[in-house]
Design a protein around this motif. Sequence first.
Motif, short mmCIF file in Angstrom:
data_model
loop_
_atom_site.label_atom_id
_atom_site.label_comp_id
_atom_site.label_asym_id
_atom_site.label_seq_id
_atom_site.Cartn_x
_atom_site.Cartn_y
_atom_site.Cartn_z
N ASP A 219 0.88 -1.16 0.00
CA ASP A 219 0.00 0.00 0.00
C ASP A 219 0.92 1.22 0.00
OD1 ASP A 219 -1.22 2.31 1.03
OD2 ASP A 219 -2.29 1.26 2.61
N HIS A 246 -5.76 -1.55 -2.74
CA HIS A 246 -6.28 -0.26 -3.24
C HIS A 246 -6.27 -0.18 -4.77
CE1 HIS A 246 -6.25 0.82 0.87
NE2 HIS A 246 -5.00 1.20 0.98
N ASP A 307 -10.63 -2.90 3.76
CA ASP A 307 -9.82 -1.87 4.43
C ASP A 307 -10.67 -1.19 5.52
OD1 ASP A 307 -7.82 -0.09 5.11
OD2 ASP A 307 -8.14 1.23 3.41
#
Length: 425
Positions: A219, A246, A307
């Motif tokens: 990330d 992501h 997340d």
Amino acid sequence: MPIANLIPLVCRRSLQRIAFILPLVLVTASVARAQSYDILLQGGHVIDPANRIDQVMDVAISGDRIVRVAPSLPVRRAKKVLNVKGLYVTPGLIDLHAHVYGYSGSVFPDDTALLAGTTTVVDAGGAGWRSFDDFRKRIIEPSRTRVLVFLNIVGRGMIGPEAENNVEDMDPVKTAAKIEENPNEIVGIKVAHFVLPGWTALERAIEAGRLSNTPVIVDDSIFTNRARTSREKLLRVMRPGDLHTHVYNDRQLEVVDRFTGELQPYILEARKRGVLFDLGHGRGSFLWPVAVRAMKQGFPPDTISTDLHSSSIMIQQSDMANCISKLMNLGMKLPDAVERSTVNPARAIKRFPELGTLGEGQVADVAVFELKTGVFAFKDAWSKKLLGTQKLECVATIRNGRLVADLNGLGFPLWNKAGEYEVIP
Ligand SMILES: [Zn+2]
């Protein structure tokens, strides 16, 4: 002379032994056939991609195990029957990117996961090798949700920018040693929020991954790059089997070229070489403009994850059921979404088939969903709204053979007007 006397003594003893053993064998076999079930999920549409099941079936649970998945199992053998006709029954979902420790917005897993059909969460870097023991004692052990861990390459974990950019505290050997000490809980390494030039954080995480034979989940931002690009990260630095989370924000990967709207060729190349792409919805990482274009061009996430933390659950609806709903409204079919929420994450962390399936003999982690149709609003990370026609809602969750969430009272007897309990029809 009795016939028995004609049979030699040795043979007689063998026959006696067989006569003694035979009923035992028969009884054992009939007990196995007549096994009682603690819970029988009756008449649901079972989706178990690992076993290629996508049809109406019953699911029987004894103790903490799935014991039978078959049409029309006998109700009389069940202590508790859940009538799940018209509902979907899936393996308990695996949320590969959640925050349940260390990070300032972390949430206690049972408060969010079990209500959404999630039975396993993988904490993404809240703890490092220095703080893992505290994590285990305070969160992992008391949780009913199964908590697995991507250990942060930073020894002190995800406790803020200063610590997360302290290269001195990124120790591959100590990180790998902690993983080897705790193989049941720690499944890989997280590298996150690194803003200094170069690849130090990622390279150290990968070194820890090499030493411990575990994957790394990444990330980091392209806006902060100095002498590093997403292309190089995906095609040179990361290994096959490592994950980038992501996938649908535009700050980490730029999956879609922002000028042409086309998928970046290097993203396809990275997928081809085995790099995995994880959803990691969160508060800033699921954007309609990216998700719509990527899905249209055939680039779904390999793994669906939330997340989830305190600031992404309320407005952005980032639990697993909502993440799946959003992708379904962009064209993903439910069985495909289930595969990307069960089998794929289990494989990514090398826990398949122990997790991620309803196979007979496997742990009884099960989710029950209703797929609603109508008009529903779904918000992205920018709180922009898209209207969809399908919404997946968790109805019940079974973890380790126990009914731990039951939002429609499936497992409870009816209270009738005469003041007596009724048997569930
Ligand atoms: Zn995160």
